[in-house]
Write a protein that holds these residues in place. Structure first.
Motif, mmCIF file in Angstrom:
data_model
loop_
_atom_site.group_PDB
_atom_site.id
_atom_site.type_symbol
_atom_site.label_atom_id
_atom_site.label_comp_id
_atom_site.label_asym_id
_atom_site.label_seq_id
_atom_site.Cartn_x
_atom_site.Cartn_y
_atom_site.Cartn_z
ATOM 1 N N VAL A 1 17.852 -23.256 8.594
ATOM 2 C CA VAL A 1 17.497 -22.403 7.669
ATOM 3 C C VAL A 1 18.326 -21.043 7.794
ATOM 4 N N ARG A 2 18.588 -20.611 8.970
ATOM 5 C CA ARG A 2 19.246 -19.395 9.273
ATOM 6 C C ARG A 2 20.728 -19.495 8.674
ATOM 7 N N ALA A 3 21.197 -20.767 9.466
ATOM 8 C CA ALA A 3 22.757 -21.020 9.105
ATOM 9 C C ALA A 3 22.829 -20.843 7.563
ATOM 10 N N GLN A 4 22.092 -21.550 6.678
ATOM 11 C CA GLN A 4 22.018 -21.740 5.429
ATOM 12 C C GLN A 4 22.176 -20.176 4.821
ATOM 13 N N LYS A 5 21.455 -19.267 5.225
ATOM 14 C CA LYS A 5 21.392 -17.990 4.793
ATOM 15 C C LYS A 5 22.460 -17.296 5.346
ATOM 16 N N GLU A 6 22.904 -17.143 6.586
ATOM 17 C CA GLU A 6 23.834 -16.383 6.893
ATOM 18 C C GLU A 6 25.415 -16.882 7.161
ATOM 19 N N ASP A 7 25.794 -18.172 7.194
ATOM 20 C CA ASP A 7 27.169 -18.684 7.377
ATOM 21 C C ASP A 7 27.607 -18.564 5.860
ATOM 22 N N PRO A 8 28.885 -18.362 5.945
ATOM 23 C CA PRO A 8 29.748 -18.431 4.699
ATOM 24 C C PRO A 8 29.711 -19.472 4.084
ATOM 25 N N ASP A 9 29.594 -20.691 4.428
ATOM 26 C CA ASP A 9 29.609 -21.936 3.813
ATOM 27 C C ASP A 9 28.346 -22.408 3.431
ATOM 28 N N GLY A 10 27.331 -21.614 3.902
ATOM 29 C CA GLY A 10 25.921 -22.091 3.493
ATOM 30 C C GLY A 10 25.371 -23.089 4.331
ATOM 31 N N GLY A 11 25.950 -23.035 5.677
ATOM 32 C CA GLY A 11 25.381 -23.949 6.838
ATOM 33 C C GLY A 11 25.928 -25.248 6.939
ATOM 34 N N ARG A 12 26.734 -25.513 5.929
ATOM 35 C CA ARG A 12 27.504 -27.169 5.808
ATOM 36 C C ARG A 12 28.147 -27.204 7.149
ATOM 37 N N ALA A 13 29.055 -26.688 7.586
ATOM 38 C CA ALA A 13 29.763 -26.928 9.033
ATOM 39 C C ALA A 13 28.732 -26.968 10.256
ATOM 40 N N TYR A 14 27.582 -26.471 10.090
ATOM 41 C CA TYR A 14 26.499 -26.327 11.181
ATOM 42 C C TYR A 14 26.080 -27.644 11.222
ATOM 43 N N GLU A 15 25.547 -27.978 9.946
ATOM 44 C CA GLU A 15 24.691 -29.224 9.735
ATOM 45 C C GLU A 15 25.760 -30.396 10.194
ATOM 46 N N GLN A 16 26.794 -30.388 10.018
ATOM 47 C CA GLN A 16 27.832 -31.702 10.168
ATOM 48 C C GLN A 16 27.976 -31.776 11.551
ATOM 49 N N ARG A 17 28.116 -30.675 12.287
ATOM 50 C CA ARG A 17 28.055 -30.431 13.673
ATOM 51 C C ARG A 17 26.690 -30.950 14.468
ATOM 52 N N LEU A 18 25.718 -30.736 14.006
ATOM 53 C CA LEU A 18 24.285 -31.389 14.414
ATOM 54 C C LEU A 18 24.283 -32.833 14.352
ATOM 55 N N LEU A 19 24.752 -33.314 13.066
ATOM 56 C CA LEU A 19 24.767 -34.695 12.775
ATOM 57 C C LEU A 19 25.681 -35.275 13.877
ATOM 58 N N THR A 20 26.946 -34.888 14.055
ATOM 59 C CA THR A 20 27.876 -35.496 15.009
ATOM 60 C C THR A 20 27.295 -35.508 16.353
ATOM 61 N N ILE A 21 26.928 -34.404 16.809
ATOM 62 C CA ILE A 21 26.619 -34.328 18.314
ATOM 63 C C ILE A 21 25.213 -35.238 18.509
ATOM 64 N N SER A 22 24.199 -35.136 17.865
ATOM 65 C CA SER A 22 23.088 -36.048 17.797
ATOM 66 C C SER A 22 23.376 -37.532 17.845
ATOM 67 N N THR A 23 24.376 -37.852 16.921
ATOM 68 C CA THR A 23 24.837 -39.332 16.845
ATOM 69 C C THR A 23 25.159 -39.684 18.069
ATOM 70 N N VAL A 24 26.222 -39.146 18.652
ATOM 71 C CA VAL A 24 27.064 -39.244 19.863
ATOM 72 C C VAL A 24 26.094 -39.528 21.117
ATOM 73 N N ALA A 25 25.242 -38.336 21.254
ATOM 74 C CA ALA A 25 24.358 -38.263 22.211
ATOM 75 C C ALA A 25 23.282 -39.446 22.174
ATOM 76 N N LEU A 26 22.647 -39.718 21.216
ATOM 77 C CA LEU A 26 21.716 -40.581 21.185
ATOM 78 C C LEU A 26 22.173 -42.011 21.363
ATOM 79 N N ALA A 27 23.471 -42.291 20.867
ATOM 80 C CA ALA A 27 24.086 -43.826 21.325
ATOM 81 C C ALA A 27 24.126 -43.781 22.657
ATOM 82 N N VAL A 28 24.499 -42.752 23.300
ATOM 83 C CA VAL A 28 24.682 -42.713 24.830
ATOM 84 C C VAL A 28 23.333 -43.199 25.334
ATOM 85 N N VAL A 29 22.319 -42.147 25.291
ATOM 86 C CA VAL A 29 20.935 -42.407 25.509
ATOM 87 C C VAL A 29 20.459 -44.001 25.118
ATOM 88 N N ALA A 30 20.908 -44.481 24.170
ATOM 89 C CA ALA A 30 20.249 -45.693 23.723
ATOM 90 C C ALA A 30 20.735 -46.787 24.744
#
Length: 537
Positions: free
Chosen positions: A70-99
């Motif tokens: 919510v904060r990134a959508q409000k404060e980042d110039p791109d509306g938080g798009r890049a931040y959301e993409q980073r979260l999805l990338t990191i979580s996908t890789v990390a959880l694949a390793v955990v699995a």
């Protein structure tokens, strides 16, 4: 209130369908594998990935990630798009390793969550094989959870609530095929083949894969284009870690409590067959239904708005959001909690007494559910109170409250295990849960009230009191229906239970709505008005 009611109603509809199909799934599961050894092995293997997800992701999503998006959508110039993409990338890789690591560690995980299951026994081997087949769903569940969190911050609540329906449909199909293939094997682990277990385990994982796919498609339809981003320096992981470490601490504490629960239940199940992990799991799933339909829907709609109100220093709106949420949840959960305490066996017999699960087994699940009815309202209020702290970015206080609640729960569970016969152990575990969360809600309320200079306790308390008074005739009608059917027909078979549910549950809820409407309870009037308006169209 009307805005929250509309948003919650949309989510509640999807969640209701999800829970209904979940009931069908559980019914088919009880039909196919029962409540004995195979049922216990499956339910332990099924619970482990959810425990790991709680530790690594789900608790952080609700308390840290949603406010940060919510904060990134409000404060980042791109509306938080890049931040959301980073979260999805990191979580996908990390959880694949955990699995992958979890699959390798499956034997150790089974040993951690059970007591008395000797290594080398067929029951233990079945549990390990099922765990290895189910644990890969970790990666797909994580992808879906992050996608759902992003959708929620964009006020797109429908897909996260409806996606589990597809999961349930897939698993229901798999269970029906399993029941057909297994034939008269039932819950006998000594006769089940590895091929049949592969069907059961991989079919369960396939449901989560389908659920994640629906959420990813829904996210793309909002205009989100996924681009893998590995620039972790801009992912604010340090900030997330500082905020999330306390949430992870809270989840660790609660999962230790859950681990104790499964160990005590597994020991009881070994002593008295059919009175172990599976009855506890089935009763808990039913107990979670009202909170899942109403509580989760309200909390999901409340948290982003409360986070924005805190960011803008509008503390009066925080109190207003919390008070409205408690009253809206209570208007449904108060009568439902009383009905669970009265109608427990009448609910579980039609759902579970099929195939290898007998009426006697289903009645015991209902007895556990009756005890869980005590915990419904305190548990829901406890969860709402935690979101007050999360909205303020305070993830430390919930750890302390959660640790204290879990410690009390663990102490009470251990006492119940020691003093009660094994046939009543699981019921004692449910009672310990109810008492612990009632005390936890009182403690969390006191701390949250200090944070926002009052939560309107007298007003909320009076509103809940009026709801209980309005629900008393419903409880009396339900109790009378149980007594009458037992006196006339001599027990709670399938048809008799349906009669009790129709009179005590169906007419009882209509009676509650009528009494509450006459008492001018605003939340009930809003619900009645919304339903009447839609019916009149």
């Amino acid at each position: 209130m009307s805005r929250m009611l509309r948003a919650s109603a949309v989510m509640a509809a999807g969640t209701m369908v999800s829970r209904v199909t979940g009931f069908v799934r559980t019914m088919v599961l009880a039909y196919a594998i029962g409540t004995f050894a195979l049922g216990d092995a499956y339910n332990v293997a099924y619970a482990i990935p959810y425990s790991i997800l709680d530790l690594l992701l789900l608790g952080v999503l609700s308390s840290v990630v949603v406010p940060m998006i919510v904060r990134a959508q409000k404060e980042d110039p791109d509306g938080g798009r890049a931040y959301e993409q980073r979260l999805l990338t990191i979580s996908t890789v990390a959880l694949a390793v955990v699995a992958l690591l979890a699959v390798l560690a499956a034997p150790l995980l089974i040993q951690l969550y059970t007591t008395g299951w000797e290594s080398g026994s067929r029951k233990y081997e079945v549990a390990v094989l099922l765990a290895r087949l189910i644990l890969p769903q970790l990666a797909f569940f994580g992808i879906g959870a992050v996608a759902g969190a992003i959708l929620n911050t964009r006020d797109r609540f429908a897909a996260p609530m409806w996606a589990p329906v597809l999961n349930n449909i897939v698993v229901i199909g798999v269970l029906l095929v399993f029941a057909l293939v297994a034939g008269d094997v039932g819950g006998d682990v000594s006769r089940i083949t590895d091929g049949q277990l592969v069907l059961l385990g991989l079919g369960t994982t396939a449901g989560i894969v389908a659920q994640a796919a629906v959420l990813v498609v829904a996210l793309r339809r909002t205009g989100f284009v996924f681009t893998p981003r590995f620039d972790v320096r801009n992912a604010r992981l340090g900030e997330m870690g500082r905020a999330g470490v306390w949430t992870i601490g809270y989840v660790v504490v609660t999962q230790l409590g859950f681990m104790l629960t499964t160990n005590l239940a597994s020991a009881a199940g070994d002593a008295v067959h059919g009175h172990g992990i599976t009855p506890y799991t089935f009763a808990f799933q039913l107990f979670q239904l009202p909170y899942g339909v109403i509580g989760v829907s309200v909390i999901t709609a409340m948290l982003p708005r409360m986070s924005r109100a805190v960011t803008e220093q509008r503390f009066g709106d925080v109190r207003g959001e919390f008070g409205s949420s408690v009253r809206l949840i209570g208007s449904i959960m108060v009568p439902v909690s009383l009905l669970l305490m009265v109608l427990g066996p009448a609910i579980t017999v039609p759902i579970y007494a099929h195939g290898v699960t007998t009426v006697q087994d289903a009645v015991y699940i209902g007895n556990v559910l009756q005890v869980y009815g005590l915990a419904l309202v305190p548990f829901a209020i406890f969860q709402l109170l935690l979101r007050v702290f999360y909205a303020f970015g305070d993830t430390r206080t919930p750890v302390y409250v959660g640790a204290a609640t879990t410690a009390v729960n663990a102490l009470l569970m251990w006492i119940m295990y020691l003093v009660l016969p094994f046939a009543y152990t699981v019921m004692g575990l449910a009672f310990a849960y109810a008492v612990a969360y009632a005390l936890g809600a009182v403690t969390a309320w006191w701390l949250a009230s200090r944070r926002v200079q009052g939560l309107g306790g007298w007003q909320i308390g009076w509103a809940l009191t009026r709801m209980y008074l309005a629900a008393l005739p419903t409880a009396a009608l339900a109790l009378a229906s149980v007594w009458a059917v037992q006196m006339i027909f001599g027990g709670l078979g399938f048809v008799n239970s349906l009669i009790v549910l129709a009179v005590g549950g169906g007419l009882g809820m209509l009676l509650y709505l009528g009494v509450a409407h006459r008492m001018r309870i605003p939340e009930v009037n809003s619900i009645v008005g919304m339903v009447a308006g839609r019916v009149g169209r």
